[in-house]
Design an enzyme around this catalytic site. Structure first.
Site, PDB file in Angstrom:
ATOM      1  CB  SER A  77      -0.915   0.023   1.227  1.00  0.00           C
ATOM      2  OG  SER A  77      -1.673  -1.154   1.301  1.00  0.00           O
TER       3      SER A  77
HETATM    4  N1  SAH Z   1      -0.866  -4.028   3.682  1.00  0.00           N
HETATM    5  C1  SAH Z   1      -0.364  -4.780   2.587  1.00  0.00           C
HETATM    6  C2  SAH Z   1      -1.360  -4.686   1.465  1.00  0.00           C
HETATM    7  C3  SAH Z   1      -1.278  -5.775   0.497  1.00  0.00           C
HETATM    8  S1  SAH Z   1      -2.515  -5.724  -0.768  1.00  0.00           S
HETATM    9  C4  SAH Z   1       0.980  -4.218   2.177  1.00  0.00           C
HETATM   10  O1  SAH Z   1       1.193  -3.023   2.392  1.00  0.00           O
HETATM   11  O2  SAH Z   1       1.821  -4.934   1.650  1.00  0.00           O
HETATM   12  C5  SAH Z   1      -3.828  -6.619  -0.011  1.00  0.00           C
HETATM   13  C6  SAH Z   1      -3.584  -8.044   0.321  1.00  0.00           C
HETATM   14  O3  SAH Z   1      -4.835  -8.624   0.710  1.00  0.00           O
HETATM   15  C7  SAH Z   1      -3.069  -8.908  -0.820  1.00  0.00           C
HETATM   16  O4  SAH Z   1      -1.852  -9.480  -0.448  1.00  0.00           O
HETATM   17  C8  SAH Z   1      -4.163  -9.972  -1.021  1.00  0.00           C
HETATM   18  O5  SAH Z   1      -3.630 -11.252  -1.339  1.00  0.00           O
HETATM   19  C9  SAH Z   1      -4.828  -9.970   0.348  1.00  0.00           C
HETATM   20  N2  SAH Z   1      -6.200 -10.477   0.366  1.00  0.00           N
HETATM   21  C10 SAH Z   1      -7.180 -10.361  -0.584  1.00  0.00           C
HETATM   22  N3  SAH Z   1      -8.307 -10.943  -0.167  1.00  0.00           N
HETATM   23  C11 SAH Z   1      -8.060 -11.448   1.074  1.00  0.00           C
HETATM   24  C12 SAH Z   1      -8.853 -12.176   2.023  1.00  0.00           C
HETATM   25  N4  SAH Z   1     -10.117 -12.516   1.785  1.00  0.00           N
HETATM   26  N5  SAH Z   1      -8.269 -12.517   3.184  1.00  0.00           N
HETATM   27  C13 SAH Z   1      -6.965 -12.202   3.457  1.00  0.00           C
HETATM   28  N6  SAH Z   1      -6.173 -11.517   2.594  1.00  0.00           N
HETATM   29  C14 SAH Z   1      -6.723 -11.143   1.421  1.00  0.00           C
END
Ligand code: SAH
Length: 226
Positions: A75
């Site tokens: 993010s």
């Molecule tokens: N805070 C993280 C954001 C990653 S993007 C960072 O800064 O790196 C969001 C993430 O949510 C992705 O890795 C995706 O695989 C995950 N995601 C999507 N749907 C999900 C779910 N139902 N449960 C858990 N994780 C999920």
């Protein structure tokens, strides 16, 4: 401290100034909010460059999202700062994060509170993040591979919940798992998403507040639906 570490620290400082500038520019949209010094101190401290793939190292401290593989992104730092700030964390809080991704947001939370629980659907991302926590000596994070829509019932209730992927509606299980007085921050929507802050009152009722328009990857459920 090596020359490289020093260079990273200088870039981190510039990133923090950019985040503060974004907060000032968006001040009206975010209700005149000033990001707390405690949160900013943690952003000055956490080495974001260890959470981005090596080929994106040069962009590690730019105020923008970066691809981390598997169609996902780390993010944007301003959004990490804003979401963390909205949770209004106390050091003794128990926090749930949905969407571990790179683990950067998780590490920020882990520096602010005692216990962090984090759920990720994508196993390789979860495993990679756990390795980075170990490398950094972060020992207060428990990771799980699974569907974060359902929360982590055995570890509930949580004082704060942060969702880093967008569901179409605020997931009911997460509201259930919020302690009275608890805060949940979640991007909600399809094409157009809104960052929403949910506060649970002592009588279990909830108050929802729209914060700002955002752009997150979709929260995917088992089988790829939302
Ligand atoms: N805070 C993280 C954001 C990653 S993007 C960072 O800064 O790196 C969001 C993430 O949510 C992705 O890795 C995706 O695989 C995950 N995601 C999507 N749907 C999900 C779910 N139902 N449960 C858990 N994780 C999920």
């Amino acid at each position: 401290m090596t020359e490289f570490d020093d260079e990273m620290r200088i870039l981190r400082e510039a990133m923090v100034r950019e985040i503060e500038q974004s907060a000032a520019d968006l001040s009206q949209d975010i209700g005149g909010r000033v990001l707390s010094p405690r949160v900013m101190a943690v952003l000055r401290d956490v080495p974001r460059h260890l959470f981005v793939p090596p080929q994106h190292l040069a962009d590690a401290y730019r105020n923008r999202p970066i691809p981390i593989g598997y169609g996902q992104t780390i993010s944007q730092p301003f959004i990490v700062a804003l979401m963390t700030d909205l949770l209004n964390l106390a050091a003794t809080d128990r926090v749930l994060e949905v969407g571990t991704g790179s683990g950067y947001q998780t590490a920020v939370l882990a520096k602010l509170v005692e216990d962090v629980f984090t759920i990720e659907t994508c196993a390789p991302l979860s495993e990679r993040a756990a390795e980075t926590f170990a490398e950094l000596g972060i020992g207060n994070v428990r990771s799980r591979i699974g569907d974060g829509y359902l929360g982590w019932p055995e570890a509930a209730p949580f004082d704060a919940i942060l969702v880093a992927a967008a569901p179409l509606e605020v997931p009911d299980p997460l509201i259930q798992q919020l302690a009275p007085g608890g805060r949940l921050v979640v991007p909600v929507g399809g094409q157009a998403q809104q960052l929403i802050l949910v506060e649970k009152q002592s009588d279990q009722s909830t108050v929802l507040r729209d914060i700002i328009p955002v752009c997150f990857v979709p929260l995917t459920r088992q089988g790829g639906s939302r």
